[in-house]
Every structure is written in structure tokens, then in C-alpha cells.
Scaffold this motif. Sequence first.
Motif, PDB file in Angstrom:
ATOM      1  N   TRP A 225       9.255 -42.266  67.768  1.00  0.00           N
ATOM      2  CA  TRP A 225       7.844 -42.024  67.462  1.00  0.00           C
ATOM      3  C   TRP A 225       6.922 -42.402  68.616  1.00  0.00           C
ATOM      4  CZ3 TRP A 225      11.374 -43.764  63.903  1.00  0.00           C
ATOM      5  CH2 TRP A 225      11.522 -43.012  62.740  1.00  0.00           C
ATOM      6  N   VAL A 226       7.275 -43.466  69.339  1.00  0.00           N
ATOM      7  CA  VAL A 226       6.417 -43.956  70.420  1.00  0.00           C
ATOM      8  C   VAL A 226       6.912 -43.398  71.750  1.00  0.00           C
ATOM      9  CG1 VAL A 226       5.482 -45.981  71.598  1.00  0.00           C
ATOM     10  CG2 VAL A 226       5.942 -46.075  69.142  1.00  0.00           C
ATOM     11  N   ASN A 227       6.195 -42.447  72.279  1.00  0.00           N
ATOM     12  CA  ASN A 227       6.533 -41.860  73.575  1.00  0.00           C
ATOM     13  C   ASN A 227       5.333 -41.063  74.065  1.00  0.00           C
ATOM     14  OD1 ASN A 227       6.820 -39.087  72.400  1.00  0.00           O
ATOM     15  ND2 ASN A 227       8.553 -40.060  71.339  1.00  0.00           N
ATOM     16  N   ASN A 228       5.472 -40.412  75.175  1.00  0.00           N
ATOM     17  CA  ASN A 228       4.341 -39.684  75.768  1.00  0.00           C
ATOM     18  C   ASN A 228       3.948 -38.429  75.005  1.00  0.00           C
ATOM     19  OD1 ASN A 228       4.076 -41.534  77.875  1.00  0.00           O
ATOM     20  ND2 ASN A 228       5.562 -40.449  79.158  1.00  0.00           N
ATOM     21  N   ASP A 229       4.798 -38.005  74.061  1.00  0.00           N
ATOM     22  CA  ASP A 229       4.526 -36.764  73.347  1.00  0.00           C
ATOM     23  C   ASP A 229       3.951 -36.970  71.948  1.00  0.00           C
ATOM     24  OD1 ASP A 229       5.486 -35.163  75.441  1.00  0.00           O
ATOM     25  OD2 ASP A 229       7.553 -35.435  74.756  1.00  0.00           O
ATOM     26  N   THR A 230       4.225 -38.133  71.333  1.00  0.00           N
ATOM     27  CA  THR A 230       3.815 -38.304  69.941  1.00  0.00           C
ATOM     28  C   THR A 230       2.820 -39.459  69.796  1.00  0.00           C
ATOM     29  OG1 THR A 230       5.913 -39.492  69.600  1.00  0.00           O
ATOM     30  CG2 THR A 230       5.821 -37.192  68.901  1.00  0.00           C
ATOM     31  N   LEU A 231       3.262 -40.643  69.406  1.00  0.00           N
ATOM     32  CA  LEU A 231       2.347 -41.743  69.089  1.00  0.00           C
ATOM     33  C   LEU A 231       2.306 -42.799  70.187  1.00  0.00           C
ATOM     34  CD1 LEU A 231       3.283 -42.260  65.318  1.00  0.00           C
ATOM     35  CD2 LEU A 231       1.679 -40.626  66.339  1.00  0.00           C
ATOM     36  N   HIS A 232       1.206 -43.559  70.192  1.00  0.00           N
ATOM     37  CA  HIS A 232       1.078 -44.664  71.144  1.00  0.00           C
ATOM     38  C   HIS A 232       1.776 -45.932  70.651  1.00  0.00           C
ATOM     39  CE1 HIS A 232      -2.544 -42.167  72.105  1.00  0.00           C
ATOM     40  NE2 HIS A 232      -2.152 -42.423  73.329  1.00  0.00           N
ATOM     41  N   LEU A 271       4.791 -51.916  77.562  1.00  0.00           N
ATOM     42  CA  LEU A 271       4.015 -50.690  77.645  1.00  0.00           C
ATOM     43  C   LEU A 271       4.854 -49.447  77.332  1.00  0.00           C
ATOM     44  CD1 LEU A 271       1.781 -51.347  80.786  1.00  0.00           C
ATOM     45  CD2 LEU A 271       1.200 -51.592  78.373  1.00  0.00           C
ATOM     46  N   ARG A 272       6.157 -49.601  77.325  1.00  0.00           N
ATOM     47  CA  ARG A 272       7.029 -48.475  76.981  1.00  0.00           C
ATOM     48  C   ARG A 272       7.202 -48.353  75.468  1.00  0.00           C
ATOM     49  NH1 ARG A 272      12.440 -46.963  76.273  1.00  0.00           N
ATOM     50  NH2 ARG A 272      12.933 -44.959  77.235  1.00  0.00           N
ATOM     51  N   LEU A 273       7.128 -49.475  74.770  1.00  0.00           N
ATOM     52  CA  LEU A 273       7.196 -49.464  73.313  1.00  0.00           C
ATOM     53  C   LEU A 273       6.087 -50.364  72.783  1.00  0.00           C
ATOM     54  CD1 LEU A 273       8.483 -48.682  70.657  1.00  0.00           C
ATOM     55  CD2 LEU A 273      10.083 -50.596  70.915  1.00  0.00           C
ATOM     56  N   ARG A 274       4.945 -49.746  72.503  1.00  0.00           N
ATOM     57  CA  ARG A 274       3.818 -50.509  71.974  1.00  0.00           C
ATOM     58  C   ARG A 274       4.021 -50.723  70.468  1.00  0.00           C
ATOM     59  NH1 ARG A 274       0.967 -47.223  76.086  1.00  0.00           N
ATOM     60  NH2 ARG A 274      -0.332 -48.625  77.354  1.00  0.00           N
ATOM     61  N   LEU A 275       3.813 -51.964  70.039  1.00  0.00           N
ATOM     62  CA  LEU A 275       4.069 -52.326  68.652  1.00  0.00           C
ATOM     63  C   LEU A 275       2.839 -52.958  68.016  1.00  0.00           C
ATOM     64  CD1 LEU A 275       7.589 -53.883  69.240  1.00  0.00           C
ATOM     65  CD2 LEU A 275       7.120 -51.720  68.080  1.00  0.00           C
TER      66      LEU A 275
END
Length: 464
Positions: A225-232, A271-275
Motif C-alpha cells: 500500500w505504501v509506495n510511490n504509486d498508491t499511499l503515503h 521514509l520508505r515505509l511511513r507508518l
Amino acid sequence: MAWYDETNFYHIYPLGLCGAPKENKYDGVEHNLKKLDPWINHIKNLGCNGIYIGPLFESVGHGYETTDYKKLDSRLGDNDDLKAFVKKCHDNDIKVVFDGVFNHTGRDFFAFKDLKENRENSRYKDWYCNVNFWGNNEYNDGFSYDNWGGYNLLVKLNQWNPEVRDYICDVIRFWVKEFDIDGIRLDAADVLDFEFMKCLRNLANEIKEDFWLMGEVIHGDYTRWVNNDTLHAVTNYVMHKALYSGHNDHNYFEIAHTQKRLNDMSQNNPLRLRLYNFVDNHDVERIYNKLNNKAHLVLVHILLYTLPGVPSIYYGSEFGIEGKKERGSDDSLRPVLNLEDFKDYMDNNVLTKSIKMLGEARKESKALNYGIYRELLLTNRQYAYARTFNPDSMYYDGKPEEERIYDNVVITLNNDDNPACLNVPSDGFVKYKGVLSGSEINADNGRLNVNLEANSGEVWLPVR
């Protein structure tokens, strides 16, 4: 790096906090949202600089059965009330994130009402999933449809339909233009279509700088879900569970193991996996009720504010209030509160004061926002780790050498009923100061000897 990387969130369920009627009669406007005005100053004083609020828009009951996406729930007020609330937050340097309930609508939503009236001839019959005119339901509609969670009150939208996507995008544009919001929390993101989320991400990139999309996801590989294409970002439910059960079982290995799993997902890059970290919210029981030993409340919040991710406080939990699910109802999790009843807590309540100090520390320390996680010591009852921020980080790109500061924060925890002494690396700093105690310790041969009282912890910031 964006504003949400350095934000401490405060979570409000407005229908509950404002004491709105349980059922919307659609018979007038009650300006209950104005009751939140004094809370803005409290939120700022608590060290929070972001608010996640919702659900907000017209609905019949708990708020997630949307009737009108462009109208504030009349039990809370009108759109001018909501516009004024967001402006007051912005005037106090507080960002505002709305709840976006786009997986389903309520049965009073215009498209579903047309479907009930016109059946096969409704131009909105393809706005919903698996409408079957040979079926029926408990409402005796004469047709059936997909829903969320088994509740026919929540009718599942067809996110593959271009008209539905365009409509939702129009709603978000309206929210930004009308209310100037800074982001959206996507309800039930773990069942949203990925192409639909990509559409929302493209919109977010267009409508406002650093517009934040955070999704409600329970389990799984969060990088889906968290990536440059979907969610922050996504909700960090796996750590939520570990935080209370790790203390109830005197098992810091569970928390450390959970963090290692998250590190594997992120390659140890926050910053690669914002939680979005939390200890409770409007759907789960209050942390006060989940902890067997209430002396662990501060320990849990130390972890909340210092592990990778952004922390969130659910309204009232900073005071240590109770809230349990009762007979299948979430009402006690979403209570009416009068801020006057807690006016002395910021000065006299240990938990409230600790959360305030932790919030201020996170604002001051780049390591607590961006630093990599390193485990320093681990037993069942003692745990120490560091958050280290390297001066070669991308944060300093283009900045002069004198502004490139190495930062290292050491966190030490003891969940035992007896005092403990922890010996951990000092990472080149000679002196550290405790955020909660204000005490200072000096390094000895590159190591720190930290004495902790029973059921206590500390966050150690370097003294330069």
C-alpha cells in the motif's frame, strides 16, 4: 520529506466528542462542531501539530454510512462551521486530515436511493458492486448487493466504474477548495482497489503540495500500500498489538521482533515505509483498559513517540480515560468529553505531562523523525534502542556544512516491578539529558550506565 514526517497527530471522532445525537433525523442543523474550539489550544499545548478528524459528512448514524460527501453532518453544523474549524487549526500551525469513506455509502446516498426507486432502469445501478435483482435483503429492497463487513447498511461502491472514480475525485477537490484540508485518511484501505488508490494518488500529487494519503490497513506487507504509486502511509496495527501485549506479557521481544519485521519491509528507512502509529482509536478499546499494569502507560507512550513512524493520540487517552466495547457497541470508545474536567491534567497528571514532553522532544529531534532504528539491548523486561540521524541524509541536500548535524537519541525502558541498570553505547556523545526526568548522564568509555526505576523509561537526547 514532508510536513507529515514531523507531525504528532491528535485523533478526534467528532460525533462522539461533540455529543451529537446517535441518529440523524435530517430535520435541522445543530452547531456542535463549535464545541471543538477550546480543544484546538489543548491539542497545541499537548505538542500535537496535526489533527485527524472524522467521519464528518452527512450520515444517518455512526458516520460511516455517508449520505452526502459535500455537506457537514447536520448534527455537527454546516459547511461554514467546518471551514472555520480548519482555519482556526491552520492559524495555530495545526494540519488537518479528514476521514475519507470511499469504499461504501449509506442507503440514503442519492445514487442508492435512485437504485431503490428505479431498479434495473437506474443509471446508478453500476455504481455498486454485484447488484442482484433476483435477490433480497433484510430491508426487503427486492435486490441484493455487496457490502462492507456484512452490514447492508454500508453499500459497497464499484471503484472500477469510471463515473464513481470521477465522482470521488470531484469530492476530494471540493474538500480541498472548500475547507483547505491537508490530507485524507482512507477508511478500509485494505479492501480498496489498488487502481482506485493509484487514481487518488495522482490526484493528491496535483491538488496540493504534500497532500497526504494515509490508509487504514490491518495486516499484511504494508509496502503493498505504501509506495510511490498508491499511499503515503498506513495504520500500524501490528505494532499497536505488540505495544500492549508486550507489556502485559513482560515480553519486550515481541515489540522488538515486530519492529524488525517492519524494518525488513522498509529496509530500515522510515521514509520508505511511513507508518501511522497509535495505541488506541475509535475502533479499539482504550489503552488504559488493555494494559494489565497501569504503570506501563507512560512506557507505551514512550515507544509510540520514539519508534519509526508518526504518533497519534486518540482524544481523551492523554488523560488515561477508560473505554471498552460493550454488548457489541463502540459508544464507550467514542464518549462526550468536557475539557474543563481535565483542565489541571497538563500540570498534574503524569501521563498527560509525559505525552506533552514527548511531543516537544519529537519536534526538536531530527533523529526521532527520520533516524534509523538500532537495537541496543533486549531482555524480556528491559529494552534499549537508538534512533540515529546521519548528516549525509538527503534532508541536508543543498544545506551548508555547518547545518549538517549528527543526531542520536537513546531510548531505555524497564517494564519490571524492580529497578534496573542498563549499559548501552553512547555513540560518540559525552553527555545526554532525559526528556522526562531532566536528569543528565555522562558517558564512560563510550557507554552510558542508565538507572531506571521500576516500570519506567527515558528518552535521552544528546547534549551538544
